[in-house]
Design an enzyme around this catalytic site. Structure first.
Site, PDB file in Angstrom:
ATOM      1  N   LYS A  76       0.575  -1.272  -0.005  1.00  0.00           N
ATOM      2  CA  LYS A  76       0.009  -0.193   0.052  1.00  0.00           C
ATOM      3  C   LYS A  76       0.921   1.296   0.077  1.00  0.00           C
ATOM      4  O   LYS A  76       1.675   1.346   0.531  1.00  0.00           O
ATOM      5  CB  LYS A  76      -0.881  -0.132   1.307  1.00  0.00           C
ATOM      6  CG  LYS A  76      -2.003   1.084   1.486  1.00  0.00           C
ATOM      7  CD  LYS A  76      -3.189   0.521   0.682  1.00  0.00           C
ATOM      8  CE  LYS A  76      -4.201   1.740   0.540  1.00  0.00           C
ATOM      9  NZ  LYS A  76      -3.821   2.655  -0.324  1.00  0.00           N
ATOM     10  N   LYS A 112       5.156   2.450  -3.087  1.00  0.00           N
ATOM     11  CA  LYS A 112       4.962   3.766  -3.269  1.00  0.00           C
ATOM     12  C   LYS A 112       5.155   3.909  -4.801  1.00  0.00           C
ATOM     13  O   LYS A 112       5.922   2.973  -5.573  1.00  0.00           O
ATOM     14  CB  LYS A 112       5.966   4.512  -2.840  1.00  0.00           C
ATOM     15  CG  LYS A 112       5.625   6.143  -2.715  1.00  0.00           C
ATOM     16  CD  LYS A 112       4.662   6.314  -1.715  1.00  0.00           C
ATOM     17  CE  LYS A 112       4.420   7.763  -1.231  1.00  0.00           C
ATOM     18  NZ  LYS A 112       3.822   7.978   0.214  1.00  0.00           N
TER      19      LYS A 112
HETATM   20  N1  GLU Z   1       0.427   8.764   0.352  1.00  0.00           N
HETATM   21  C1  GLU Z   1      -0.091   8.757   1.859  1.00  0.00           C
HETATM   22  C2  GLU Z   1       1.205   8.545   2.803  1.00  0.00           C
HETATM   23  O1  GLU Z   1       2.065   8.583   2.119  1.00  0.00           O
HETATM   24  C3  GLU Z   1      -1.382   7.542   1.940  1.00  0.00           C
HETATM   25  C4  GLU Z   1      -0.927   6.503   1.364  1.00  0.00           C
HETATM   26  C5  GLU Z   1      -2.304   5.323   1.463  1.00  0.00           C
HETATM   27  O2  GLU Z   1      -3.416   5.811   1.868  1.00  0.00           O
HETATM   28  O3  GLU Z   1      -2.087   4.121   1.000  1.00  0.00           O
HETATM   29  O4  GLU Z   1       0.804   7.892   3.724  1.00  0.00           O
END
Ligand code: GLU
Length: 477
Positions: A76, A112
């Site tokens: 995620k 990511k």
């Molecule tokens: N981009 C956000 C973070 O760095 C959210 C990641 C997500 O919700 O999967 O935590």
């Protein structure tokens, strides 16, 4: 030094910094070197390029998706749309996602994505084209799916991009019942969840509040406990910064400074966050806000008098160059990686405390988890129980009123009777997660006097939890 070696050096320190912090924390655990190495490394790095048509020429877009750890599935993490994106940055951010999820007990591995573009240079149709093509490339390599890897918004992307991803994925996977769980941060009307947009900022505000509520720790910093009257400077008026500032003000803090690219504004008596936001929208700049001191060099804004500093923009903002000049006693990292390890050492030596990114900004992924659960269960939270709860509460109130002869005011009655909405459930789940996780980290810190920073304590907790997952998977004896 040639230009390319300068770029290479600049590009390769963020993942190195995360690993440095990891290695330092690992000495406070007792896992064998091989397992630590497995936890630390990026498992899958997918770098790809694809062409898009821009006007009457073609342009090649650079993109990445990196899955740092599959100790839990799915993996995620957000997708960053930025000209500054590079492989080192995406690796670092994917690793932070792994630790972040472990810290807040969200059962995902870290990942990511990055698309190397400045979204401002593209039309909406071009952005849609890029996003859909990016998604197709992920599908081709099995790098996306509700049980594989689930993207979300990050710097430069939002609900609109997530809806394009969901639609592309669903189109290419006809009949897949859980297709909508392939991405989170979707618009509410398109299988999103109430409260996701504000979640990261709300989480940052709760983390800060929890920290300042511990009287014993505040005494050491020379601060009184509680948020009331605490002076706060926020860097970044994007989604995270804006909502952090808004909720901190709601919780009783005074927002004295706001910083953006073009400059910073400061007023020791407090700034109205919404009116600064509107001013910036209308004039195109944060500068010129009535009644505030202003700084054309935005970084000067961070160095003004305050109790709490919230860097909520990008990485690498507090460095060994400016750390000593930061006047705040508490830094709460809304952004990922805003403080370099050297700056952190300087700040702690001055007697400050840093609430680390991988805990402080975990509110976003926590609510993403709730959204993913909603998508898999195909029902909104509260839908099955709300009316039942209201009827039970109504019966209870009627009974108590009957026995005591008292009667509640209409407001008292409706407050007691009301069943929880999806937003209320999400917010209460988020608050509970942030509060519990804060005290988990604090316990680890307090239980080991050799651990010198909250970041190290957070890492120790994360490493231990991930190690257990590997052991449960049977990968490690
Ligand atoms: N981009 C956000 C973070 O760095 C959210 C990641 C997500 O919700 O999967 O935590």
């Amino acid at each position: 030094m040639s230009n390319s070696s300068i770029i290479a050096e600049e590009e390769t320190h963020f993942f190195g910094d995360v690993c440095k912090n990891f290695d330092y924390a690992a000495q406070f655990t007792n896992h064998e070197a091989g397992l630590l190495d497995q936890i630390k490394s990026c498992n899958s790095v997918y770098r790809f390029r694809f062409p898009i048509r821009k006007g009457n020429h073609f342009e090649v877009i650079d993109a990445w998706r990196i899955e740092h750890s599959q100790h839990q599935s799915p993996t995620k993490g957000g997708i960053r749309y930025s000209e500054m994106v590079n492989e080192d940055e995406v690796m670092a951010l994917s690793a932070l996602m792994t630790y972040k999820c472990a810290i807040v007990n969200v059962p995902f591995g870290g990942a990511k994505g990055g698309i190397k573009i400045n979204p401002k240079n593209y039309t909406v149709a071009e952005l849609e084209n890029i996003t859909r093509r990016y998604t197709v490339e992920l599908i081709k390599k099995n790098f996306i799916g509700p049980s594989i890897d689930v993207p979300a918004p990050d710097y430069g992307s939002g609900e609109r991009e997530m809806s394009w991803i969901a639609d592309t994925y669903a189109t290419m996977n006809p009949g897949q019942l859980d297709a909508m769980g392939c991405v989170t941060g979707k618009p509410l009307a398109l299988h999103g969840i109430a409260g996701r947009r504000e979640a990261t900022g709300r989480g940052v505000a709760i983390a800060t509040r929890e920290c300042v509520n511990v009287a014993e720790d505040m005494e050491k910093l020379g601060l009184t406990p509680g948020l009331a009257g605490k002076k706060v400077i926020v860097q970044g008026l994007g989604n995270v910064g804006y909502h952090s500032a808004k909720f901190l003000a709601e919780f009783g803090a005074t927002i004295v400074g706001l910083c953006e690219f073009e400059g910073a504004v400061y007023n020791e008596n407090g700034l109205d966050v919404d009116s600064v936001f509107v001013h910036r929208k209308q004039t195109g700049s944060i500068l010129g806000y009535p009644g505030a001191k202003e700084f054309k060099n935005s970084m000067e804004g961070l160095e003004q008098p305050c109790d709490i500093l919230i860097p909520a923009a990008l990485e690498n903002q507090i460095t060994q160059e400016n750390a000593a000049r930061i006047q705040a006693k508490i830094i709460c990292e809304g952004a990922n990686g805003p403080t370099t390890p050297e700056a952190e050492a300087i700040f702690y030596a001055k007697g400050g405390i840093i609430i680390p990114d991988m805990y402080a900004n975990a509110g976003g992924v926590t609510v993403s988890y709730f959204e993913w659960l909603k998508n898999l269960s195909h029902v909104a939270f509260g839908r099955m129980s709300r009316r039942f709860e209201e009827n039970s509460n109504q019966n209870l109130v009627n009974m108590v009123e009957g026995i005591t002869g008292m009667s509640l005011s209409p407001t008292q009655r409706s407050t007691i009777i009301k069943g929880a909405s999806e937003l209320e459930l999400v917010n209460s789940g988020l608050e509970d997660t942030m509060i519990r996780s804060y005290h988990e980290i604090r316990e680890t810190w307090k239980n080991n006097p050799k651990i010198d920073t909250m970041r190290t304590a957070a890492f120790v907790g994360a490493i231990n939890k991930i190690a257990v997952s590997y052991q449960n998977l049977g990968v490690w004896p």
